[in-house]
Motif scaffolding. Structure first.
Motif, PDB file in Angstrom:
ATOM      1  N   ILE A  41      48.169 -10.236 -43.296  1.00 35.00           N
ATOM      2  CA  ILE A  41      46.705 -10.197 -43.386  1.00 35.00           C
ATOM      3  C   ILE A  41      46.081 -10.931 -42.207  1.00 35.00           C
ATOM      4  O   ILE A  41      45.159 -10.435 -41.552  1.00 35.00           O
ATOM      5  CB  ILE A  41      46.226 -10.797 -44.729  1.00 35.00           C
ATOM      6  CG1 ILE A  41      46.601  -9.878 -45.890  1.00 35.00           C
ATOM      7  CG2 ILE A  41      44.722 -11.047 -44.712  1.00 35.00           C
ATOM      8  CD1 ILE A  41      46.397 -10.493 -47.273  1.00 35.00           C
ATOM      9  N   ARG A  42      46.579 -12.125 -41.921  1.00 34.49           N
ATOM     10  CA  ARG A  42      46.039 -12.927 -40.819  1.00 34.49           C
ATOM     11  C   ARG A  42      46.291 -12.233 -39.486  1.00 34.49           C
ATOM     12  O   ARG A  42      45.427 -12.210 -38.604  1.00 34.49           O
ATOM     13  CB  ARG A  42      46.652 -14.327 -40.845  1.00 34.49           C
ATOM     14  CG  ARG A  42      46.158 -15.274 -39.783  1.00 34.49           C
ATOM     15  CD  ARG A  42      44.689 -15.550 -39.814  1.00 34.49           C
ATOM     16  NE  ARG A  42      44.234 -15.951 -41.129  1.00 34.49           N
ATOM     17  CZ  ARG A  42      42.964 -16.048 -41.472  1.00 34.49           C
ATOM     18  NH1 ARG A  42      42.013 -15.781 -40.601  1.00 34.49           N
ATOM     19  NH2 ARG A  42      42.613 -16.408 -42.678  1.00 34.49           N
ATOM     20  N   ALA A  43      47.476 -11.632 -39.334  1.00 35.21           N
ATOM     21  CA  ALA A  43      47.808 -10.958 -38.071  1.00 35.21           C
ATOM     22  C   ALA A  43      46.901  -9.748 -37.836  1.00 35.21           C
ATOM     23  O   ALA A  43      46.507  -9.485 -36.692  1.00 35.21           O
ATOM     24  CB  ALA A  43      49.276 -10.535 -38.074  1.00 35.21           C
ATOM     25  N   THR A  44      46.555  -9.022 -38.898  1.00 31.46           N
ATOM     26  CA  THR A  44      45.658  -7.881 -38.710  1.00 31.46           C
ATOM     27  C   THR A  44      44.276  -8.336 -38.257  1.00 31.46           C
ATOM     28  O   THR A  44      43.630  -7.650 -37.475  1.00 31.46           O
ATOM     29  CB  THR A  44      45.512  -7.045 -40.003  1.00 31.46           C
ATOM     30  OG1 THR A  44      44.999  -7.851 -41.051  1.00 31.46           O
ATOM     31  CG2 THR A  44      46.822  -6.424 -40.416  1.00 31.46           C
ATOM     32  N   VAL A  45      43.856  -9.508 -38.716  1.00 31.37           N
ATOM     33  CA  VAL A  45      42.554 -10.042 -38.299  1.00 31.37           C
ATOM     34  C   VAL A  45      42.607 -10.477 -36.833  1.00 31.37           C
ATOM     35  O   VAL A  45      41.727 -10.138 -36.029  1.00 31.37           O
ATOM     36  CB  VAL A  45      42.134 -11.227 -39.205  1.00 31.37           C
ATOM     37  CG1 VAL A  45      40.928 -11.951 -38.633  1.00 31.37           C
ATOM     38  CG2 VAL A  45      41.852 -10.739 -40.607  1.00 31.37           C
TER      39      VAL A  45
END
Length: 129
Positions: free
Chosen positions: A62-66
């Protein structure tokens, strides 16, 4: 922006630590499963750590997609489902560990071989009918 990278590092460290703990206890679980009895507390710990590791992988994604901007509505939906599943697993693991801690029954064991035999015997009984 720096906080995003710090969170990524912290998530990777958390994943690494939980995988290390699971790996270090692998011999214990292998031996206990082979012998057919296992500590319920250790089994609950394994379940919790596996669910927690999965949860941390989901939050890392999730953080990487952001940060890297490769998100999509479909990916966000799948990650939300993954997060929900991981949260159910970690909550169930915590409930089991809390219950065992509350009752003080750290030395309870489950006889796996007896369960296997019972299942096999029930299957044979059903086949004979």
């Amino acid at each position: 922006m720096l906080i995003n990278y710090l969170l990524i590092v912290l998530y990777v460290v958390a994943i690494g630590c939980s995988l290390y703990i699971i790996h270090r206890h692998k011999a214990y679980f292998h031996e206990r499963f082979r012998k057919g009895t296992i500590s319920i507390f250790m089994l609950a710990m394994l379940f919790f750590l596996a669910a927690y590791t999965f949860k941390m992988v989901i939050v890392l994604l999730i953080r990487a997609t952001v940060i890297f901007g490769y998100g999509s509505p479909e990916l966000a939906e799948w990650l939300l489902y993954g997060w929900t599943l991981a949260q159910i697993g970690t909550t169930a693991g915590l409930i089991a560990l809390a219950w065992l801690t509350f009752t003080g029954k750290y030395d309870q064991f489950m006889a796996l071989r007896r369960l296997d035999r019972t299942i096999e015997e029930e299957g044979k009984d059903n086949d004979q009918k």
